[in-house]
Scaffold this active site. Structure first.
Site, PDB file in Angstrom:
ATOM      1  N   ASP A 163       0.819  -1.213   0.000  1.00  0.00           N
ATOM      2  CA  ASP A 163       0.000   0.000   0.000  1.00  0.00           C
ATOM      3  C   ASP A 163       0.852   1.261   0.000  1.00  0.00           C
ATOM      4  O   ASP A 163       0.487   2.269  -0.605  1.00  0.00           O
ATOM      5  CB  ASP A 163      -0.930   0.000   1.215  1.00  0.00           C
ATOM      6  CG  ASP A 163      -2.163  -0.857   0.996  1.00  0.00           C
ATOM      7  OD1 ASP A 163      -2.328  -1.385  -0.123  1.00  0.00           O
ATOM      8  OD2 ASP A 163      -2.960  -1.013   1.934  1.00  0.00           O
ATOM      9  N   ALA A 172      -6.366   2.780   8.302  1.00  0.00           N
ATOM     10  CA  ALA A 172      -4.928   2.744   8.548  1.00  0.00           C
ATOM     11  C   ALA A 172      -4.611   3.323   9.933  1.00  0.00           C
ATOM     12  O   ALA A 172      -5.104   2.839  10.943  1.00  0.00           O
ATOM     13  CB  ALA A 172      -4.202   3.493   7.429  1.00  0.00           C
ATOM     14  N   ALA A 223      -3.897   8.261  21.866  1.00  0.00           N
ATOM     15  CA  ALA A 223      -3.557   8.342  23.288  1.00  0.00           C
ATOM     16  C   ALA A 223      -3.743   9.754  23.833  1.00  0.00           C
ATOM     17  O   ALA A 223      -2.800  10.363  24.334  1.00  0.00           O
ATOM     18  CB  ALA A 223      -2.121   7.852  23.525  1.00  0.00           C
TER      19      ALA A 223
END
Length: 307
Positions: A67, A178, A201
């Site tokens: 990819d 992704a 996060a």
């Protein structure tokens, strides 16, 4: 299809695939081109040209890799989109469709125009005055040990809030599977027009993914207390250790063209791959989860001698 441009994976051995394409090109008297930096990796019959001329001179591009290579091929042709055929040498491969054993048939179908074209949008980004494009995502990523990415968000000039996180990912629908997905973002249908902003996060500020319309312009601006960040486009570092600045992002439709021979089979294969991503198994274990017919087909292809 008088001329084809080859876009090669930067490190993998592509000689077997290139040999198949070279034999086909000689048979049908087609011109093959590759950027001059890769001339040592291909036969002398492949014409080396400046990198910026491969996409402009070719009628179509053949991406040989995964990819990442496919995204690079799409970016290289963004000013004058050309059909891009992806040959799979990667691991997961959500964008590429053709396996090396199927390449001769795929090239014949390419020549006879027996294929469909799948249009892809991109993110047109102004990074502190430098114009770049991304077909999957653009990300602001903290450097290890340097603190957190702290940036404000503005949409169409109106400030909405701030992020304090390890990384801030802005993705297209294609890129939603992704980096954004790994950071906890939503899956967006490739048929949709949308931009997804996802913090990875998050420690403070906005902590959820934000889905915006393609008409809305996004600005991310680093705060004075932000750690040094890297700016990545489709996983490639564009700027490193930035401590100030901004990124303006807009959505551009029909920026890339991907060759599809069997859209339904491609969609079914990607659904299977996506369903396996969350399973904590090794590749050999994952193979055992495939339907028996797919396992037999895969084993047959691996046992076939090279062309």
């Amino acid at each position: 299809m008088a001329g084809l441009g080859l876009v090669l994976h930067p490190t993998r051995d592509v000689s077997e695939v290139v040999a198949i394409i070279e034999r086909w090109a000689a048979r049908y008297r087609k011109t093959l081109m590759v950027r001059a930096e890769d001339a040592h990796r291909v036969p002398s019959s492949v014409e080396p040209v400046p990198a910026e001329e491969v996409a402009t001179r070719a009628d179509a591009l053949i991406s040989i890799g995964g990819d990442g290579t496919m995204l690079g091929a799409l970016r290289s042709a963004v000013r004058d989109p050309k059909p891009v055929l992806g040959v799979h040498l990667g691991r997961v491969g959500f964008l590429v469709e053709v396996e090396p054993p199927d390449l001769p048939e795929a090239l014949s179908r390419l020549l006879s125009k027996d294929f469909t074209v799948e249009s892809h949008a991109c993110l047109a980004c102004d990074v502190c005055g430098d114009d770049v494009v991304a077909f999957n995502d653009i990300a602001l990523v903290r450097q290890p040990g340097s603190g957190f990415v702290t940036a404000t968000l503005a949409v169409d000039g109106q400030r909405y809030g701030y992020y304090r996180c390890d990384a801030l990912v802005v993705s297209t629908p294609t890129g939603s599977t992704a980096y954004s997905y790994a950071a906890g973002g939503p899956l967006v249908s490739p048929a949709a027009d949308a931009v997804v902003v996802t913090p990875s996060a998050p420690m403070a500020g906005i902590s959820r993914s934000l889905v915006l319309s393609p008409q809305e312009r996004i600005r991310l601006e680093l705060e004075p207390n932000s750690a040094a960040v890297a700016v990545e486009m489709d996983g490639v570092i564009f700027k490193d250790a930035a401590t100030e600045g901004w990124v303006d992002i807009s959505y551009r439709r029909d920026a890339g063209l991907v060759v599809r021979f069997d859209p339904l089979r491609y969609q079914e294969r990607n659904q299977l791959k996506l369903s396996l991503l969350d399973l904590p198994f090794l590749p050999d274990q994952l193979r055992e989860l495939l339907p028996e017919e797919l396992r037999r087909e895969r084993n047959r292809r691996e046992l076939e001698p090279p062309c």
